[in-house]
Design an enzyme around this catalytic site. Sequence first.
Site, PDB file in Angstrom:
ATOM      1  N   CYS A 188      41.766  44.050  47.911  1.00 55.34           N
ATOM      2  CA  CYS A 188      42.096  45.248  48.658  1.00 55.34           C
ATOM      3  C   CYS A 188      43.556  45.212  49.084  1.00 55.34           C
ATOM      4  O   CYS A 188      44.292  44.283  48.783  1.00 55.34           O
ATOM      5  CB  CYS A 188      41.217  45.366  49.907  1.00 55.34           C
ATOM      6  SG  CYS A 188      39.449  45.155  49.595  1.00 55.34           S
ATOM      7  N   ARG A 239      40.157  49.763  49.626  1.00 56.51           N
ATOM      8  CA  ARG A 239      39.175  48.856  49.052  1.00 56.51           C
ATOM      9  C   ARG A 239      39.020  49.026  47.543  1.00 56.51           C
ATOM     10  O   ARG A 239      38.833  50.137  47.047  1.00 56.51           O
ATOM     11  CB  ARG A 239      37.806  49.072  49.721  1.00 56.51           C
ATOM     12  CG  ARG A 239      36.759  48.052  49.284  1.00 56.51           C
ATOM     13  CD  ARG A 239      35.430  48.322  49.944  1.00 56.51           C
ATOM     14  NE  ARG A 239      34.455  47.293  49.574  1.00 56.51           N
ATOM     15  CZ  ARG A 239      33.144  47.470  49.576  1.00 56.51           C
ATOM     16  NH1 ARG A 239      32.625  48.620  49.955  1.00 56.51           N
ATOM     17  NH2 ARG A 239      32.346  46.486  49.219  1.00 56.51           N
ATOM     18  N   LEU A 240      39.129  47.918  46.844  1.00 55.32           N
ATOM     19  CA  LEU A 240      38.692  47.802  45.455  1.00 55.32           C
ATOM     20  C   LEU A 240      37.359  47.086  45.515  1.00 55.32           C
ATOM     21  O   LEU A 240      37.297  45.892  45.803  1.00 55.32           O
ATOM     22  CB  LEU A 240      39.709  47.007  44.627  1.00 55.32           C
ATOM     23  CG  LEU A 240      39.364  46.765  43.151  1.00 55.32           C
ATOM     24  CD1 LEU A 240      39.278  48.078  42.386  1.00 55.32           C
ATOM     25  CD2 LEU A 240      40.396  45.850  42.499  1.00 55.32           C
ATOM     26  N   ILE A 265      34.294  45.011  44.903  1.00 54.93           N
ATOM     27  CA  ILE A 265      33.944  43.917  43.996  1.00 54.93           C
ATOM     28  C   ILE A 265      32.561  43.372  44.346  1.00 54.93           C
ATOM     29  O   ILE A 265      31.724  43.168  43.469  1.00 54.93           O
ATOM     30  CB  ILE A 265      34.985  42.775  44.076  1.00 54.93           C
ATOM     31  CG1 ILE A 265      36.396  43.313  43.769  1.00 54.93           C
ATOM     32  CG2 ILE A 265      34.616  41.646  43.130  1.00 54.93           C
ATOM     33  CD1 ILE A 265      36.582  43.846  42.374  1.00 54.93           C
ATOM     34  N   ASN A 281      41.655  41.176  52.709  1.00 56.46           N
ATOM     35  CA  ASN A 281      42.011  41.307  51.294  1.00 56.46           C
ATOM     36  C   ASN A 281      41.717  39.980  50.623  1.00 56.46           C
ATOM     37  O   ASN A 281      42.275  38.953  51.021  1.00 56.46           O
ATOM     38  CB  ASN A 281      43.502  41.650  51.155  1.00 56.46           C
ATOM     39  CG  ASN A 281      44.014  41.500  49.738  1.00 56.46           C
ATOM     40  OD1 ASN A 281      43.269  41.661  48.780  1.00 56.46           O
ATOM     41  ND2 ASN A 281      45.295  41.199  49.605  1.00 56.46           N
ATOM     42  N   ASP A 330      31.360  39.481  51.610  1.00 54.11           N
ATOM     43  CA  ASP A 330      31.969  38.285  52.202  1.00 54.11           C
ATOM     44  C   ASP A 330      32.744  38.616  53.474  1.00 54.11           C
ATOM     45  O   ASP A 330      32.955  37.746  54.326  1.00 54.11           O
ATOM     46  CB  ASP A 330      32.859  37.559  51.191  1.00 54.11           C
ATOM     47  CG  ASP A 330      33.907  38.453  50.548  1.00 54.11           C
ATOM     48  OD1 ASP A 330      33.890  39.679  50.781  1.00 54.11           O
ATOM     49  OD2 ASP A 330      34.748  37.933  49.792  1.00 54.11           O
ATOM     50  N   SER A 348      42.321  33.869  35.657  1.00 51.24           N
ATOM     51  CA  SER A 348      43.613  33.473  35.099  1.00 51.24           C
ATOM     52  C   SER A 348      43.724  31.951  35.080  1.00 51.24           C
ATOM     53  O   SER A 348      43.104  31.264  35.882  1.00 51.24           O
ATOM     54  CB  SER A 348      44.727  34.086  35.955  1.00 51.24           C
ATOM     55  OG  SER A 348      45.935  33.389  35.829  1.00 51.24           O
TER      56      SER A 348
END
Length: 655
Positions: free
Chosen positions: A2, A53-54, A56, A79, A106, A377
């Site tokens: 976020c 907010r993204l 997830i 975030n 979370d 990654s």
Amino acid sequence: MCGVAGFWQPGGGTRDSLLEQVRSMSTRLIHRGPDDGGNWCDESAGIALAQRRLSIQDLSPAGHQPMLSACGRYVVVFNGEIYNHLDLRQRLLAEGAAPAWRGHSDTETLLACFAAWGVERTLHVCVGMFAFALWDRQQRALTLARDRMGEKPLYYAWQGHTLLFGSELKALKAHAAFRADVDRDALALLLRHDCIPAPYSIHRGVFKLRPGHLLRIAADTPRDAAPEAYWRYNDAVRAGLGNPLPGSDAEAIDALEEQLGASISAQMLADVPLGAFLSGGIDSSTVVALMQARSSRPIRTFTMGFGEAGYDEAAHAKAVAKHLGTEHTELYVRPDDALAVIPKLPSIFCEPFSDSSQIPTFLVSQLTRREVTVALSGDGGDELFGGYNRYLGARTTWERMRRLPPFARTAGAGILRSVSPDAWNRWFERIKPLLPKRWHVATPGDKAQKLAGVLPLSSGHAFFLHLASQWKNPGGIVIGAHEPTTLLTDPDAWPDTKILAQWMMAMDAQSYLPDDILVKVDRAAMANSLETRVPMLDHRVVELAWRVPLHQKIRDGEGKWLLRQVLYRHVPRELVERPKMGFGIPLDSWLRGPLRDWAEALLDENRLRQEGYFHPAPIRQKWNEHLSGRHNWQHHLWPVLMFQAWLDENRGTSP
């Protein structure tokens, strides 16, 4: 994943004015959180919080932020991800401290932990990446905190009587109180490092919270109160070196695979589609191999290729993906696609940033976001396991250099500089078939120039600082600058290891990794609303890595030995054994070709003189030498160009 923003003006304010300002701040962060947005304020306290907010985990309204704790004491904007939050819920339950859960985010877990254990204990038990602002309604106090390794960003600044904070600098600049000039001292840091290291920013008086730190602020807290460390990288170094892994090579390989595998398993938890970046190198291939070993379905993997010799890894990644059985997507980018990103860079990074691999990182993130919302990654493997070329034989190289008399080193440097990088490259190609494979390196001409720079140096620390620098005298290029002290130049911050290679690894992990690599990945990915996760930066992996003896990291002139052995259990070594290749673009030739007119306008001598930030002469000299092909000065020119492009977008800023 976020974006967070907010401000605190201790004198209070009206509800409408607080919400109007904080909405303006959060609007600048929509790219970080396009799925939802929320605002909260307490007008009597003068505090306002906002979050984009993204989604997830917990895609329901129960994950909405700002979020209040069940007890009503705390409000948080958060975030990041807490990967062990389900385990923390079990601990709270066992202690009788679990609330009646509203959802399974979370963020809700974090708030319950704050209520039960306090902030510091919670930070010590959390495994994750994060930046948050926590308001304590009872104590009327604000806490800002950032994760141990610096995966998630957090800026803050006192502007008059108002404290501003946010995930990106652009959020702070949206507040009416923001008034900050260019920090010329920080500009000198940009020219040296390609980035502006924490705690500095491009604006005077605006700071980045350091990794592993928190800042507590109450109404009576002095404006210059220093953040506190709750976790120190050097402590991990010290503890690891004092307690090395016992046992055989095989036992060390088992230990690393087990811990890294556990980290990857935790980071594969998501309620949205997930994949991974795959370059075909050691780090990303290891992460993907361990992901695929833990998945019943093909993992989604993503690679970008340039199709230019020395810059294209797509074929290697495709071979690894085929062997592992991933669902692989690759995109070959034309130069025009990459060039089209350059005008967006000042906005994406919101302060000058000049690691040119920012361009392919943005493009591969754009590709990946078309299919998934989360990507793992392989970053961190070089710093933890001795992967960069400068570590290989660093101590031996330095010891050999210092045995030579000063006049011989100076003469050798002069000889190396007398031949252009292109001429070195052509000569190297002719003799390459006669050389051992380990000597087959990319861009040997650039490496010859680097060797010319280090030969005259007088200490191992100066040796490393030189390798970590672009402009070697940035204070002489930026008018009126006095280069600040950073970790690399502050002996009190140095880890207490006596081995140069280990010291270099520890310094890179505390400077180059958080201030360059992780900034690049965060901004490029979040500009595409893509969450990235970095399993190797789980602090338990970091602490294990420092228990690994140096001979299990660097062996027979090859770095990342232990990490390679884990990978070889899943992928044949012939698929991944090749000289290290950076994630770059052919910037040197582009500056002489399609970018020439753009660069010439930004480096115009009259413009430089009128703006008053740079002494024009040394910049123009390097530009002319670069155009002639005699030298490759791309790494010196790019930070100047990125500042000039940023300045064009921020014309309201005074000198």
